[in-house]
Design an enzyme around this catalytic site. Structure first.
Site, PDB file in Angstrom:
ATOM      1  N   GLY A 122       2.705  46.830 -14.508  1.00 38.31           N
ATOM      2  CA  GLY A 122       2.888  47.919 -13.549  1.00 38.31           C
ATOM      3  C   GLY A 122       4.013  48.825 -14.017  1.00 38.31           C
ATOM      4  N   THR A 123       5.033  48.210 -14.578  1.00 41.49           N
ATOM      5  CA  THR A 123       6.178  48.967 -15.097  1.00 41.49           C
ATOM      6  C   THR A 123       5.731  49.976 -16.143  1.00 41.49           C
ATOM      7  OG1 THR A 123       7.717  47.180 -14.627  1.00 41.49           O
ATOM      8  CG2 THR A 123       8.349  48.714 -16.380  1.00 41.49           C
ATOM      9  N   ASN A 144       8.310  47.571  -1.959  1.00 38.91           N
ATOM     10  CA  ASN A 144       8.305  46.154  -2.331  1.00 38.91           C
ATOM     11  C   ASN A 144       9.397  45.340  -1.638  1.00 38.91           C
ATOM     12  OD1 ASN A 144       9.492  48.132  -4.244  1.00 38.91           O
ATOM     13  ND2 ASN A 144      10.463  46.326  -5.130  1.00 38.91           N
ATOM     14  N   GLN A 166       2.320  47.075  -4.612  1.00 42.99           N
ATOM     15  CA  GLN A 166       2.426  46.148  -3.474  1.00 42.99           C
ATOM     16  C   GLN A 166       1.256  46.288  -2.507  1.00 42.99           C
ATOM     17  OE1 GLN A 166       4.602  43.683  -2.708  1.00 42.99           O
ATOM     18  NE2 GLN A 166       5.721  43.971  -4.609  1.00 42.99           N
ATOM     19  N   SER A 219      -0.842  46.316 -10.533  1.00 43.60           N
ATOM     20  CA  SER A 219      -0.393  45.229 -11.406  1.00 43.60           C
ATOM     21  C   SER A 219      -1.004  43.906 -10.953  1.00 43.60           C
ATOM     22  CB  SER A 219       1.135  45.142 -11.359  1.00 43.60           C
ATOM     23  OG  SER A 219       1.571  44.003 -12.066  1.00 43.60           O
ATOM     24  N   ALA A 220      -1.659  43.209 -11.902  1.00 52.24           N
ATOM     25  CA  ALA A 220      -2.462  42.038 -11.553  1.00 52.24           C
ATOM     26  C   ALA A 220      -1.679  40.901 -10.903  1.00 52.24           C
ATOM     27  CB  ALA A 220      -3.165  41.516 -12.816  1.00 52.24           C
ATOM     28  N   HIS A 221      -0.442  40.681 -11.361  1.00 56.21           N
ATOM     29  CA  HIS A 221       0.239  39.464 -10.883  1.00 56.21           C
ATOM     30  C   HIS A 221       0.713  39.553  -9.438  1.00 56.21           C
ATOM     31  CE1 HIS A 221       4.709  40.391 -11.147  1.00 56.21           C
ATOM     32  NE2 HIS A 221       4.239  41.400 -11.846  1.00 56.21           N
ATOM     33  N   THR A 248      -3.732  46.207 -29.363  1.00 61.40           N
ATOM     34  CA  THR A 248      -4.933  45.392 -29.163  1.00 61.40           C
ATOM     35  C   THR A 248      -5.007  44.926 -27.719  1.00 61.40           C
ATOM     36  OG1 THR A 248      -4.830  44.671 -31.447  1.00 61.40           O
ATOM     37  CG2 THR A 248      -6.153  43.323 -29.948  1.00 61.40           C
ATOM     38  N   CYS A 269      14.213  42.008  -9.074  1.00 61.88           N
ATOM     39  CA  CYS A 269      14.697  42.657 -10.284  1.00 61.88           C
ATOM     40  C   CYS A 269      16.204  42.826 -10.263  1.00 61.88           C
ATOM     41  CB  CYS A 269      14.079  44.040 -10.437  1.00 61.88           C
ATOM     42  SG  CYS A 269      12.413  44.128  -9.837  1.00 61.88           S
TER      43      CYS A 269
END
Ligand SMILES: *Cc1c(COP(=O)(O)O)cnc(C)c1O
Length: 394
Positions: free
Chosen positions: A71-72, A151, A179, A199-201, A237, A325
Protein backbone atom coordinates in the site's frame (compact mmCIF):
# COMPACT_ATOMS: atom_id res chain seq x y z
CA UNK A 1 -2.91 -18.54 28.00
CA UNK A 2 -5.23 -17.68 25.17
CA UNK A 3 -3.76 -15.10 22.81
CA UNK A 4 -6.20 -12.42 21.76
CA UNK A 5 -5.50 -10.35 18.68
CA UNK A 6 -7.14 -6.92 18.58
CA UNK A 7 -4.80 -5.31 16.07
CA UNK A 8 -6.40 -6.00 12.71
CA UNK A 9 -5.80 -2.44 11.53
CA UNK A 10 -2.06 -3.20 11.68
CA UNK A 11 -2.32 -6.48 9.83
CA UNK A 12 -4.48 -9.59 9.52
CA UNK A 13 -3.55 -13.28 9.25
CA UNK A 14 -3.64 -14.85 5.80
CA UNK A 15 -6.87 -16.86 5.61
CA UNK A 16 -6.65 -20.60 4.96
CA UNK A 17 -8.40 -20.32 1.59
CA UNK A 18 -6.03 -17.58 0.44
CA UNK A 19 -2.96 -19.50 1.55
CA UNK A 20 -4.15 -22.61 -0.26
CA UNK A 21 -4.67 -20.63 -3.44
CA UNK A 22 -1.15 -19.16 -3.17
CA UNK A 23 0.78 -22.37 -2.48
CA UNK A 24 1.02 -23.80 -6.03
CA UNK A 25 2.55 -20.52 -7.19
CA UNK A 26 5.57 -21.20 -4.98
CA UNK A 27 6.04 -24.66 -6.45
CA UNK A 28 4.59 -26.12 -9.64
CA UNK A 29 3.43 -22.74 -10.99
CA UNK A 30 6.69 -21.00 -10.18
CA UNK A 31 7.14 -19.50 -13.66
CA UNK A 32 7.93 -15.89 -14.37
CA UNK A 33 4.68 -14.25 -15.42
CA UNK A 34 6.66 -12.59 -18.19
CA UNK A 35 8.03 -15.76 -19.79
CA UNK A 36 6.55 -17.00 -23.04
CA UNK A 37 6.40 -20.69 -22.29
CA UNK A 38 4.05 -22.95 -20.45
CA UNK A 39 5.52 -22.13 -17.02
CA UNK A 40 5.11 -18.44 -17.70
CA UNK A 41 1.58 -18.90 -18.98
CA UNK A 42 0.53 -20.67 -15.78
CA UNK A 43 1.84 -17.75 -13.78
CA UNK A 44 0.21 -15.21 -16.10
CA UNK A 45 -3.10 -16.96 -15.66
CA UNK A 46 -2.87 -16.56 -11.88
CA UNK A 47 -2.01 -12.86 -12.22
CA UNK A 48 -4.76 -12.22 -14.80
CA UNK A 49 -7.34 -13.91 -12.61
CA UNK A 50 -6.23 -11.84 -9.63
CA UNK A 51 -6.51 -8.65 -11.69
CA UNK A 52 -10.07 -9.58 -12.62
CA UNK A 53 -10.88 -10.35 -9.00
CA UNK A 54 -9.63 -6.93 -7.90
CA UNK A 55 -11.51 -5.23 -10.72
CA UNK A 56 -14.75 -7.00 -9.83
CA UNK A 57 -14.28 -6.11 -6.17
CA UNK A 58 -13.82 -2.36 -6.68
CA UNK A 59 -15.98 -1.89 -9.76
CA UNK A 60 -13.35 -1.10 -12.37
CA UNK A 61 -11.86 -2.79 -15.43
CA UNK A 62 -8.96 -5.22 -15.08
CA UNK A 63 -6.66 -2.98 -17.13
CA UNK A 64 -7.11 -0.24 -14.54
CA UNK A 65 -5.46 -2.36 -11.82
CA UNK A 66 -1.69 -2.22 -11.25
CA UNK A 67 -0.05 -4.48 -8.68
CA UNK A 68 2.55 -3.00 -6.36
CA UNK A 69 4.77 -4.20 -3.53
CA UNK A 70 2.61 -2.61 -0.80
CA UNK A 71 0.00 0.00 0.00
CA UNK A 72 2.92 2.27 0.80
CA UNK A 73 4.29 1.90 -2.72
CA UNK A 74 0.88 2.52 -4.29
CA UNK A 75 0.49 5.71 -2.25
CA UNK A 76 3.99 6.91 -3.18
CA UNK A 77 3.24 6.15 -6.79
CA UNK A 78 -0.11 7.95 -6.91
CA UNK A 79 1.24 11.09 -5.25
CA UNK A 80 4.68 11.34 -6.87
CA UNK A 81 3.58 9.90 -10.21
CA UNK A 82 0.83 12.51 -10.51
CA UNK A 83 3.15 15.30 -9.44
CA UNK A 84 5.74 14.34 -12.07
CA UNK A 85 3.17 13.90 -14.83
CA UNK A 86 1.38 17.17 -14.17
CA UNK A 87 4.08 19.56 -13.03
CA UNK A 88 3.76 21.64 -16.17
CA UNK A 89 0.12 22.23 -15.20
CA UNK A 90 0.85 23.06 -11.59
CA UNK A 91 2.86 22.21 -8.53
CA UNK A 92 0.25 22.33 -5.78
CA UNK A 93 -1.15 19.30 -3.95
CA UNK A 94 -3.84 19.04 -1.29
CA UNK A 95 -3.91 16.34 1.35
CA UNK A 96 -5.06 16.06 4.96
CA UNK A 97 -3.21 16.18 8.25
CA UNK A 98 -4.31 12.66 9.15
CA UNK A 99 -3.08 10.68 6.16
CA UNK A 100 -0.96 7.56 6.48
CA UNK A 101 2.77 8.37 6.63
CA UNK A 102 3.20 6.95 3.11
CA UNK A 103 1.08 9.81 1.74
CA UNK A 104 2.32 12.47 4.16
CA UNK A 105 5.98 11.66 3.59
CA UNK A 106 5.52 11.50 -0.18
CA UNK A 107 4.09 15.02 0.05
CA UNK A 108 6.94 16.15 2.31
CA UNK A 109 9.42 14.72 -0.18
CA UNK A 110 7.75 16.62 -3.03
CA UNK A 111 7.94 19.83 -0.98
CA UNK A 112 11.71 19.44 -0.95
CA UNK A 113 11.56 19.24 -4.74
CA UNK A 114 9.64 22.40 -5.44
CA UNK A 115 6.02 21.37 -4.92
CA UNK A 116 3.64 23.07 -2.50
CA UNK A 117 1.31 21.09 -0.29
CA UNK A 118 -1.75 22.16 1.71
CA UNK A 119 -2.47 19.93 4.69
CA UNK A 120 -6.18 20.22 5.46
CA UNK A 121 -7.40 20.23 9.06
CA UNK A 122 -9.86 17.84 10.62
CA UNK A 123 -12.51 18.43 13.26
CA UNK A 124 -12.53 16.80 16.70
CA UNK A 125 -14.00 13.61 15.20
CA UNK A 126 -11.20 13.36 12.64
CA UNK A 127 -13.32 14.42 9.65
CA UNK A 128 -11.61 16.51 6.98
CA UNK A 129 -12.95 20.04 6.64
CA UNK A 130 -14.64 20.26 3.23
CA UNK A 131 -14.81 24.01 3.49
CA UNK A 132 -11.08 24.37 4.07
CA UNK A 133 -10.40 21.82 1.36
CA UNK A 134 -12.39 23.64 -1.28
CA UNK A 135 -10.85 26.98 -0.30
CA UNK A 136 -7.40 25.45 -0.68
CA UNK A 137 -7.95 24.62 -4.36
CA UNK A 138 -5.94 26.91 -6.64
CA UNK A 139 -5.48 27.14 -10.40
CA UNK A 140 -2.21 25.22 -10.05
CA UNK A 141 -3.66 22.42 -7.89
CA UNK A 142 -3.08 19.07 -9.58
CA UNK A 143 -4.04 16.49 -6.94
CA UNK A 144 -6.18 15.92 -3.88
CA UNK A 145 -5.18 12.87 -1.82
CA UNK A 146 -7.48 12.13 1.11
CA UNK A 147 -8.01 8.70 2.60
CA UNK A 148 -11.31 6.85 2.71
CA UNK A 149 -11.08 5.87 6.37
CA UNK A 150 -8.43 6.64 8.94
CA UNK A 151 -6.26 3.81 10.23
CA UNK A 152 -5.91 5.12 13.79
CA UNK A 153 -9.33 6.39 14.80
CA UNK A 154 -11.45 4.74 12.09
CA UNK A 155 -13.25 7.90 10.97
CA UNK A 156 -14.75 7.55 7.50
CA UNK A 157 -14.11 10.63 5.39
CA UNK A 158 -16.68 12.45 3.20
CA UNK A 159 -15.05 10.92 0.13
CA UNK A 160 -17.92 11.54 -2.28
CA UNK A 161 -17.99 15.22 -1.41
CA UNK A 162 -14.22 15.40 -1.82
CA UNK A 163 -14.51 13.71 -5.22
CA UNK A 164 -17.16 16.24 -6.22
CA UNK A 165 -14.92 19.16 -5.23
CA UNK A 166 -12.02 17.64 -7.17
CA UNK A 167 -14.17 17.11 -10.22
CA UNK A 168 -15.67 20.59 -10.08
CA UNK A 169 -12.18 22.11 -10.17
CA UNK A 170 -10.64 19.67 -12.64
CA UNK A 171 -8.27 18.22 -10.05
CA UNK A 172 -7.37 14.53 -9.74
CA UNK A 173 -8.54 12.65 -6.65
CA UNK A 174 -6.52 9.83 -5.12
CA UNK A 175 -7.99 7.87 -2.23
CA UNK A 176 -6.10 5.61 0.15
CA UNK A 177 -8.69 2.89 0.76
CA UNK A 178 -6.36 0.52 2.59
CA UNK A 179 -8.44 0.44 5.78
CA UNK A 180 -11.74 0.53 3.94
CA UNK A 181 -11.52 -2.56 1.73
CA UNK A 182 -13.32 -5.44 3.41
CA UNK A 183 -14.83 -3.16 6.07
CA UNK A 184 -17.09 -0.87 4.04
CA UNK A 185 -18.19 -0.74 0.40
CA UNK A 186 -15.37 0.38 -1.89
CA UNK A 187 -16.42 1.11 -5.46
CA UNK A 188 -14.37 3.49 -7.57
CA UNK A 189 -17.38 4.85 -9.45
CA UNK A 190 -19.42 5.29 -6.31
CA UNK A 191 -16.49 7.16 -4.76
CA UNK A 192 -15.72 9.11 -7.92
CA UNK A 193 -11.94 8.82 -7.57
CA UNK A 194 -9.24 8.76 -10.24
CA UNK A 195 -6.81 6.60 -8.27
CA UNK A 196 -7.26 4.24 -5.32
CA UNK A 197 -4.82 2.35 -3.12
CA UNK A 198 -5.39 -1.02 -1.46
CA UNK A 199 -3.20 -3.49 0.42
CA UNK A 200 -3.77 -7.24 0.76
CA UNK A 201 -2.56 -7.78 4.31
CA UNK A 202 -5.29 -5.57 5.74
CA UNK A 203 -7.98 -7.97 4.47
CA UNK A 204 -6.61 -11.45 5.19
CA UNK A 205 -4.19 -11.52 2.26
CA UNK A 206 -0.39 -11.67 2.30
CA UNK A 207 1.94 -8.84 3.26
CA UNK A 208 4.07 -7.09 0.67
CA UNK A 209 1.49 -6.74 -2.08
CA UNK A 210 -0.92 -3.95 -2.92
CA UNK A 211 -2.58 -2.40 -5.91
CA UNK A 212 -3.18 1.00 -7.39
CA UNK A 213 -6.30 1.63 -9.44
CA UNK A 214 -5.59 4.19 -12.16
CA UNK A 215 -8.60 5.31 -14.17
CA UNK A 216 -8.33 4.51 -17.87
CA UNK A 217 -6.97 7.40 -19.87
CA UNK A 218 -5.15 8.90 -16.91
CA UNK A 219 -1.38 9.06 -17.34
CA UNK A 220 0.88 9.23 -14.34
CA UNK A 221 4.65 8.81 -14.24
CA UNK A 222 6.21 5.53 -13.20
CA UNK A 223 7.68 5.19 -9.75
CA UNK A 224 9.63 1.98 -10.32
CA UNK A 225 11.26 1.56 -13.69
CA UNK A 226 12.65 -1.68 -14.97
CA UNK A 227 11.30 -4.30 -17.35
CA UNK A 228 7.93 -4.09 -19.01
CA UNK A 229 5.91 -5.56 -16.16
CA UNK A 230 2.45 -4.25 -15.28
CA UNK A 231 2.00 -2.99 -18.84
CA UNK A 232 5.33 -1.18 -18.56
CA UNK A 233 4.07 0.87 -15.62
CA UNK A 234 5.82 -0.91 -12.74
CA UNK A 235 9.08 -2.77 -13.20
CA UNK A 236 10.05 -5.87 -11.26
CA UNK A 237 9.20 -9.54 -11.65
CA UNK A 238 5.63 -10.00 -10.49
CA UNK A 239 5.29 -11.56 -7.04
CA UNK A 240 2.89 -14.13 -8.40
CA UNK A 241 1.96 -15.96 -5.16
CA UNK A 242 1.29 -12.66 -3.41
CA UNK A 243 -0.75 -11.26 -6.29
CA UNK A 244 -2.79 -14.48 -6.48
CA UNK A 245 -3.33 -14.20 -2.72
CA UNK A 246 -4.45 -10.59 -3.02
CA UNK A 247 -6.98 -11.56 -5.69
CA UNK A 248 -8.52 -14.32 -3.60
CA UNK A 249 -8.48 -12.20 -0.44
CA UNK A 250 -10.31 -9.29 -2.04
CA UNK A 251 -12.89 -11.59 -3.60
CA UNK A 252 -13.54 -13.11 -0.17
CA UNK A 253 -13.57 -9.69 1.49
CA UNK A 254 -16.27 -8.40 -0.82
CA UNK A 255 -18.30 -11.61 -0.66
CA UNK A 256 -18.26 -11.56 3.15
CA UNK A 257 -18.49 -7.81 3.60
CA UNK A 258 -21.97 -7.71 5.12
CA UNK A 259 -21.50 -10.46 7.68
CA UNK A 260 -17.93 -9.41 8.48
CA UNK A 261 -18.91 -5.82 9.13
CA UNK A 262 -21.83 -6.90 11.26
CA UNK A 263 -19.70 -9.29 13.29
CA UNK A 264 -17.08 -6.60 13.92
CA UNK A 265 -19.67 -3.93 14.64
CA UNK A 266 -21.30 -6.09 17.32
CA UNK A 267 -17.95 -6.69 18.99
CA UNK A 268 -16.94 -3.05 18.69
CA UNK A 269 -20.21 -1.76 20.10
CA UNK A 270 -20.12 -4.17 23.00
CA UNK A 271 -16.53 -3.15 23.70
CA UNK A 272 -17.21 0.59 23.50
CA UNK A 273 -20.38 0.25 25.56
CA UNK A 274 -18.70 -1.67 28.37
CA UNK A 275 -15.57 0.50 28.47
CA UNK A 276 -17.59 3.71 28.65
CA UNK A 277 -19.87 2.30 31.33
CA UNK A 278 -17.29 0.56 33.48
CA UNK A 279 -14.10 2.60 33.21
CA UNK A 280 -14.22 6.25 34.31
CA UNK A 281 -12.25 9.05 32.64
CA UNK A 282 -12.11 7.56 29.17
CA UNK A 283 -12.67 9.28 25.86
CA UNK A 284 -13.61 7.59 22.59
CA UNK A 285 -11.47 9.06 19.81
CA UNK A 286 -12.96 9.39 16.33
CA UNK A 287 -16.51 9.67 15.10
CA UNK A 288 -19.10 7.79 17.12
CA UNK A 289 -21.31 7.07 14.14
CA UNK A 290 -19.21 7.48 11.03
CA UNK A 291 -16.46 5.01 11.82
CA UNK A 292 -15.10 1.71 10.57
CA UNK A 293 -17.03 -1.23 12.01
CA UNK A 294 -13.89 -2.80 13.48
CA UNK A 295 -12.23 0.19 15.16
CA UNK A 296 -12.37 1.46 18.73
CA UNK A 297 -9.81 4.03 19.90
CA UNK A 298 -9.81 5.23 23.50
CA UNK A 299 -7.84 7.71 25.54
CA UNK A 300 -7.45 6.76 29.19
CA UNK A 301 -6.87 9.82 31.32
CA UNK A 302 -3.91 10.03 33.69
CA UNK A 303 -2.01 7.06 32.26
CA UNK A 304 0.36 6.20 29.41
CA UNK A 305 -0.86 4.18 26.46
CA UNK A 306 2.46 2.33 26.35
CA UNK A 307 1.96 1.07 29.89
CA UNK A 308 -1.54 -0.17 29.09
CA UNK A 309 -0.30 -1.85 25.91
CA UNK A 310 2.51 -3.58 27.80
CA UNK A 311 0.23 -4.91 30.51
CA UNK A 312 -2.44 -6.01 28.03
CA UNK A 313 0.31 -7.85 26.12
CA UNK A 314 1.30 -9.64 29.33
CA UNK A 315 -2.34 -10.66 29.67
CA UNK A 316 -2.21 -12.07 26.10
CA UNK A 317 -4.10 -9.22 24.45
CA UNK A 318 -2.49 -7.51 21.43
CA UNK A 319 -3.47 -3.88 20.77
CA UNK A 320 -1.77 -0.82 19.38
CA UNK A 321 -0.90 2.55 20.87
CA UNK A 322 -0.95 5.40 18.40
CA UNK A 323 -0.24 3.79 15.06
CA UNK A 324 1.90 0.70 14.61
CA UNK A 325 4.25 2.63 12.36
CA UNK A 326 4.99 5.28 14.94
CA UNK A 327 4.77 3.26 18.11
CA UNK A 328 8.13 2.69 19.60
CA UNK A 329 8.58 6.42 19.47
CA UNK A 330 6.97 8.45 22.22
CA UNK A 331 5.75 11.08 19.79
CA UNK A 332 2.03 11.62 20.18
CA UNK A 333 0.02 10.50 17.17
CA UNK A 334 -0.22 13.08 14.38
CA UNK A 335 -3.83 12.05 13.91
CA UNK A 336 -4.85 12.71 17.52
CA UNK A 337 -2.91 15.98 17.54
CA UNK A 338 -4.72 17.11 14.37
CA UNK A 339 -8.03 16.26 16.07
CA UNK A 340 -7.11 18.56 18.92
CA UNK A 341 -6.77 15.77 21.47
CA UNK A 342 -4.80 17.02 24.47
CA UNK A 343 -1.17 15.82 24.34
CA UNK A 344 -1.44 14.05 27.68
CA UNK A 345 -4.66 12.34 26.64
CA UNK A 346 -3.07 11.45 23.31
CA UNK A 347 -0.31 9.62 25.13
CA UNK A 348 -2.92 7.52 26.91
CA UNK A 349 -4.61 6.34 23.73
CA UNK A 350 -5.03 2.78 22.54
CA UNK A 351 -6.43 1.39 19.30
CA UNK A 352 -8.44 -1.82 19.46
CA UNK A 353 -9.23 -3.26 16.03
CA UNK A 354 -11.34 -6.37 15.72
CA UNK A 355 -11.55 -9.14 13.14
CA UNK A 356 -13.25 -12.30 12.02
CA UNK A 357 -11.90 -14.69 14.63
CA UNK A 358 -12.65 -12.46 17.62
CA UNK A 359 -15.49 -13.45 19.94
CA UNK A 360 -17.78 -11.85 22.51
CA UNK A 361 -15.94 -13.83 25.21
CA UNK A 362 -12.67 -12.22 24.12
CA UNK A 363 -14.26 -8.78 24.29
CA UNK A 364 -15.53 -9.45 27.80
CA UNK A 365 -12.22 -10.88 28.97
CA UNK A 366 -10.36 -7.89 27.51
CA UNK A 367 -12.64 -5.35 29.15
CA UNK A 368 -12.24 -7.12 32.52
CA UNK A 369 -8.45 -7.07 32.16
CA UNK A 370 -8.44 -3.50 30.93
CA UNK A 371 -10.44 -2.40 33.97
CA UNK A 372 -7.91 -3.96 36.31
CA UNK A 373 -4.94 -2.55 34.40
CA UNK A 374 -6.30 0.98 34.21
CA UNK A 375 -7.13 0.93 37.93
CA UNK A 376 -3.65 -0.31 38.86
CA UNK A 377 -1.90 2.22 36.65
CA UNK A 378 -4.01 5.09 37.96
CA UNK A 379 -3.20 4.09 41.51
CA UNK A 380 0.46 4.46 40.58
CA UNK A 381 0.03 7.58 38.44
CA UNK A 382 1.36 10.90 39.73
CA UNK A 383 -1.07 12.53 37.30
CA UNK A 384 -4.11 11.16 39.04
CA UNK A 385 -4.99 13.52 41.81
CA UNK A 386 -7.82 11.59 43.43
CA UNK A 387 -10.23 14.23 42.40
CA UNK A 388 -13.56 14.28 44.17
CA UNK A 389 -12.25 11.66 46.57
CA UNK A 390 -13.04 9.05 43.93
CA UNK A 391 -10.23 6.75 44.87
CA UNK A 392 -12.61 3.82 45.07
CA UNK A 393 -13.93 4.61 41.71
CA UNK A 394 -11.06 4.78 39.25
C1 LIG B 1 -1.44 -0.10 6.37
C2 LIG B 1 -1.78 1.15 5.65
C3 LIG B 1 -1.02 1.60 4.55
C4 LIG B 1 0.24 0.92 4.12
O1 LIG B 1 0.04 -0.31 3.51
P1 LIG B 1 1.28 -1.34 3.49
O2 LIG B 1 0.86 -2.40 2.53
O3 LIG B 1 1.42 -1.85 4.89
O4 LIG B 1 2.47 -0.60 3.04
C5 LIG B 1 -1.43 2.73 3.89
N1 LIG B 1 -2.53 3.41 4.28
C6 LIG B 1 -3.28 3.02 5.32
C7 LIG B 1 -4.49 3.79 5.66
C8 LIG B 1 -2.93 1.88 6.04
O5 LIG B 1 -3.68 1.52 7.07
Amino acid sequence: MERIYFDHAATTPVSAEVLEKMMPYFSENFGNAHSQHNFGRNAIKGVDDARSQVAAAIGCRPNEVYFTGSGTEANNWAVKGTAWARESKGRHIITSKIEHPSVLNSCKWLEKHGFEVSYISVDKDGTVSLDELEKAVRPDTILISVMMANNEVGTIQPYKEIAAIAKKHGVLYHVDAVQAVGAIKVDVNDIGCDMLTLSAHKFYGPKGVGALYIRNGLKIEKLIVGGGQERAMRGGTTNTPAVVGLGQAIENAVKNLGSYAEHCRNLRDRFIGRVEKEIPYVKLNGSRTNRLPNNANFSFEYIEGESILYRLDLAGIAVSSGSACSSGSLEPSHVLLAMGVDIVLGHGSIRFSFGKDNTVEQIDYAVDKLKEIVKTLREMSPLFNWKDGEKENI
